[in-house]
Design an enzyme around this catalytic site. Sequence first.
Site, mmCIF file in Angstrom:
data_model
loop_
_atom_site.group_PDB
_atom_site.id
_atom_site.type_symbol
_atom_site.label_atom_id
_atom_site.label_comp_id
_atom_site.label_asym_id
_atom_site.label_seq_id
_atom_site.Cartn_x
_atom_site.Cartn_y
_atom_site.Cartn_z
ATOM 1 N N LYS A 267 29.654 34.640 40.881
ATOM 2 C CA LYS A 267 31.324 33.814 40.150
ATOM 3 C C LYS A 267 32.580 34.294 40.631
ATOM 4 C CE LYS A 267 33.509 34.125 36.251
ATOM 5 N NZ LYS A 267 34.834 34.020 36.496
ATOM 6 N N GLU A 341 30.264 48.141 38.482
ATOM 7 C CA GLU A 341 31.621 48.974 38.821
ATOM 8 C C GLU A 341 32.918 48.999 38.125
ATOM 9 O OE1 GLU A 341 31.260 50.852 41.900
ATOM 10 O OE2 GLU A 341 29.274 50.011 42.384
ATOM 11 N N CYS A 375 40.175 49.749 42.253
ATOM 12 C CA CYS A 375 39.502 50.607 41.023
ATOM 13 C C CYS A 375 39.885 52.063 41.473
ATOM 14 C CB CYS A 375 38.028 50.548 40.934
ATOM 15 S SG CYS A 375 37.326 50.246 42.001
ATOM 16 N N GLU A 471 43.692 52.982 32.460
ATOM 17 C CA GLU A 471 43.262 52.896 33.712
ATOM 18 C C GLU A 471 44.760 51.614 33.661
ATOM 19 O OE1 GLU A 471 40.775 49.833 35.061
ATOM 20 O OE2 GLU A 471 40.348 50.904 36.971
HETATM 21 P P1 NAD Z 1 37.565 41.747 33.754
HETATM 22 O O1 NAD Z 1 36.211 42.177 33.459
HETATM 23 O O2 NAD Z 1 38.344 41.527 33.205
HETATM 24 O O3 NAD Z 1 37.495 40.661 34.844
HETATM 25 C C1 NAD Z 1 36.263 40.901 36.251
HETATM 26 C C2 NAD Z 1 35.336 39.617 36.233
HETATM 27 O O4 NAD Z 1 34.463 39.640 34.674
HETATM 28 C C3 NAD Z 1 35.813 37.981 36.356
HETATM 29 O O5 NAD Z 1 35.284 37.161 37.016
HETATM 30 C C4 NAD Z 1 36.262 37.553 35.105
HETATM 31 O O6 NAD Z 1 36.036 36.361 34.598
HETATM 32 C C5 NAD Z 1 34.137 38.070 34.365
HETATM 33 N N1 NAD Z 1 34.069 37.930 32.842
HETATM 34 C C6 NAD Z 1 35.193 38.743 31.996
HETATM 35 N N2 NAD Z 1 35.150 37.948 30.807
HETATM 36 C C7 NAD Z 1 33.401 37.883 31.076
HETATM 37 C C8 NAD Z 1 32.208 38.146 30.324
HETATM 38 N N3 NAD Z 1 32.809 38.670 29.299
HETATM 39 N N4 NAD Z 1 31.008 38.072 30.658
HETATM 40 C C9 NAD Z 1 30.755 38.588 31.569
HETATM 41 N N5 NAD Z 1 31.933 38.151 32.924
HETATM 42 C C10 NAD Z 1 33.164 38.096 32.312
HETATM 43 O O7 NAD Z 1 38.046 42.429 35.508
HETATM 44 P P2 NAD Z 1 39.241 42.058 36.056
HETATM 45 O O8 NAD Z 1 41.091 42.263 35.187
HETATM 46 O O9 NAD Z 1 39.173 40.683 37.193
HETATM 47 O O10 NAD Z 1 39.705 43.149 37.297
HETATM 48 C C11 NAD Z 1 40.504 44.659 36.456
HETATM 49 C C12 NAD Z 1 39.164 45.611 36.764
HETATM 50 O O11 NAD Z 1 38.162 45.592 37.695
HETATM 51 C C13 NAD Z 1 39.866 46.628 36.127
HETATM 52 O O12 NAD Z 1 39.203 47.369 35.484
HETATM 53 C C14 NAD Z 1 38.650 47.725 38.312
HETATM 54 O O13 NAD Z 1 39.144 48.928 37.886
HETATM 55 C C15 NAD Z 1 38.041 46.861 37.770
HETATM 56 N N6 NAD Z 1 37.630 46.679 39.124
HETATM 57 C C16 NAD Z 1 36.829 47.888 39.200
HETATM 58 C C17 NAD Z 1 36.098 47.986 41.447
HETATM 59 C C18 NAD Z 1 34.919 49.054 41.375
HETATM 60 O O14 NAD Z 1 33.950 48.763 42.664
HETATM 61 N N7 NAD Z 1 34.404 49.806 40.443
HETATM 62 C C19 NAD Z 1 36.491 47.320 41.749
HETATM 63 C C20 NAD Z 1 37.753 46.693 41.561
HETATM 64 C C21 NAD Z 1 37.835 46.618 40.055
#
Ligand code: NAD
Length: 579
Positions: A267, A341, A375, A471
């Site tokens: 997804k 992650e 991240c 963050e």
């Molecule tokens: P997000 O959590 O909003 O979304 C990530 C994914 O989860 C998207 O595909 C989204 O559609 C999905 N999602 C949203 N709500 C959901 C739910 N209730 N259940 C299941 N899936 C759901 O994050 P974002 O805004 O897309 O990305 C930014 C975040 O990701 C930041 O906090 C960043 O630090 C983190 N990140 C972490 C890493 C790592 O390896 N640790 C790498 C990249 C990004």
Amino acid sequence: MGQPIGEAGGPTSPASLLGKYPVKDVINTPRISHHAPRCSRPQTLYLATLAPSVKSDRGYAEAGICASVSRMSATTHTDRLHLSCLEDMPHELFIGGKWTPADNHRLLTSFRPSTGETLATVAHAGASDVNRAVAAAGAAGRPGSRWHRMSPAARSRVLHRIGDLIGEHADRLALLDCLDNGKPLRVARAGDVPAAAAVFHYMAGWPGRLNGEHVPLYTGSPERHLALTVPEPVGVVAAIVPWNFPLYMAAAKVAPALAAGCTVVLKPAEQTPLSALALAQLTQEAGLPPGVLNVVTGDGGTGAALAAHPGVDKITFTGSTEVGRSIVRAAAVDFRRVTLELGGKSPNIVFGDADLPRAMAGAAHAIFYNQGETCVAGSRLYVHRPVFDEVVAGIRERAAAIRLGDGLDRDTDMGPLISAEHRARVLSYLRSARDGGAQVSGGHPPDTPGFFCAPAVVTGADPQAPVVREEVFGPVLVAEPFDTVQEAVAMANDSPYGLAAGVFTRDPGLAHQVGRRLRAGTVWINSWHVLDPALPFGGMRASGWGREMGRAGVDAFLETKTLVNDLGSHQWGPAPAAK
Ligand code: NAD
């Protein structure tokens, strides 16, 4: 930045735009047109691919000129232009090896962050589509299926082939991520895409090496019992990824899951669905059996339906800490396995003895790379007080020199943030820092379309201020001075997160000892952003559970089965007679 095109063939037509380059150098100007259902005007993008001679001059593989048009007349140019990268892009769900619309025919719109315009529409999967995808993944991995019977050598070949195809389609994939995410094309081409290919190649080495062990029983008879551990694929994997490195994040989940013999429902983030669909196309071309990889595009609701699906055996999630919590709650219902992650607020410590120009460049790279939307962004900087002013001034100078622009422009260092909402959030952190008495340099949104935000450096902030604790996920650095090693380590560890950290010093002993004390999954010494498919990557505490990459990354998709065979006791004597 892109320029609007007027009349076909007129002074601002694609051809004349491309006139910026000698005609002989322009080998491909694909048209990218797309239907924006809620937009009355058809939209078309023109991109230029330059000849190899030009490419090599520029040091990267593709340069682009982008223009957005609203008149169909301009499309007459396509008669002599090659087809676009988006035109032959699938926009549907990929389930069971077939492209299929969402059951309810809902659509999801992806925007270009550098202009705010609609880029593409894709299917928006609902719960019934998620059911179909999970069922397809379950069937594809069932005992006796083609995937299940495939030898490790054959599985390895498919993974290598996917890696090769990513390399062959690198320009197109980089272009998709550049348009969808906003990041500079040259960054996507030199960073994201080769990294995604490398993950597949690295993981292709594992299928033939996933051996178990013969275990001598500690309390039983060594000859009577034959005890083995057998690694088995965990089953159906739900892979949910964010928008900041769209193709790479997908590869980082799909490749190890396939190496372990799992099947996957991927997804992608709603903001950046395109390269995941392109990846699905490539896996098909590579000969991955139908249903082994499925892609459902959609929003958080789609992700939630997938995470809660009882047919999913493991959820691997990269995204925000907040959504990570809801994933854990969904998985807890029937104890499905989870890797997380999540976010970070990574500290970077600069000691007074460091090579200061290197430390300044490293600190700027740590926070400003990929618009700060990483991240592992080094968003908290702790500098030894005697060199604090010099280091901060050096970083401010570097921040001011960063050129913001459309990712297609070869001079762009930093693209826009992902969305208007996200930029508003980043700016609100800066506003509250200023209101709290901190000094903020940069951080202004330029007066242009798109979601740009200039890089910012904050000093004098209250250590409890949101900009220091939370963050931001944008190009915002918070800097504070320290006096002693203990103080530096204590400040660095004073965070709910524990993803990455950095130390700049010329003293290897100090670097090692401080590195051991820092509570972070990865500690970089005199460097930042050094990631590799062989290096386990992940976080502690609010930064998540488990590791990706390396052997640990494959193990995350395996169950260990223990097989114990009681062979009975045999008397030594005459050989058994024929029965
Ligand atoms: P997000 O959590 O909003 O979304 C990530 C994914 O989860 C998207 O595909 C989204 O559609 C999905 N999602 C949203 N709500 C959901 C739910 N209730 N259940 C299941 N899936 C759901 O994050 P974002 O805004 O897309 O990305 C930014 C975040 O990701 C930041 O906090 C960043 O630090 C983190 N990140 C972490 C890493 C790592 O390896 N640790 C790498 C990249 C990004």
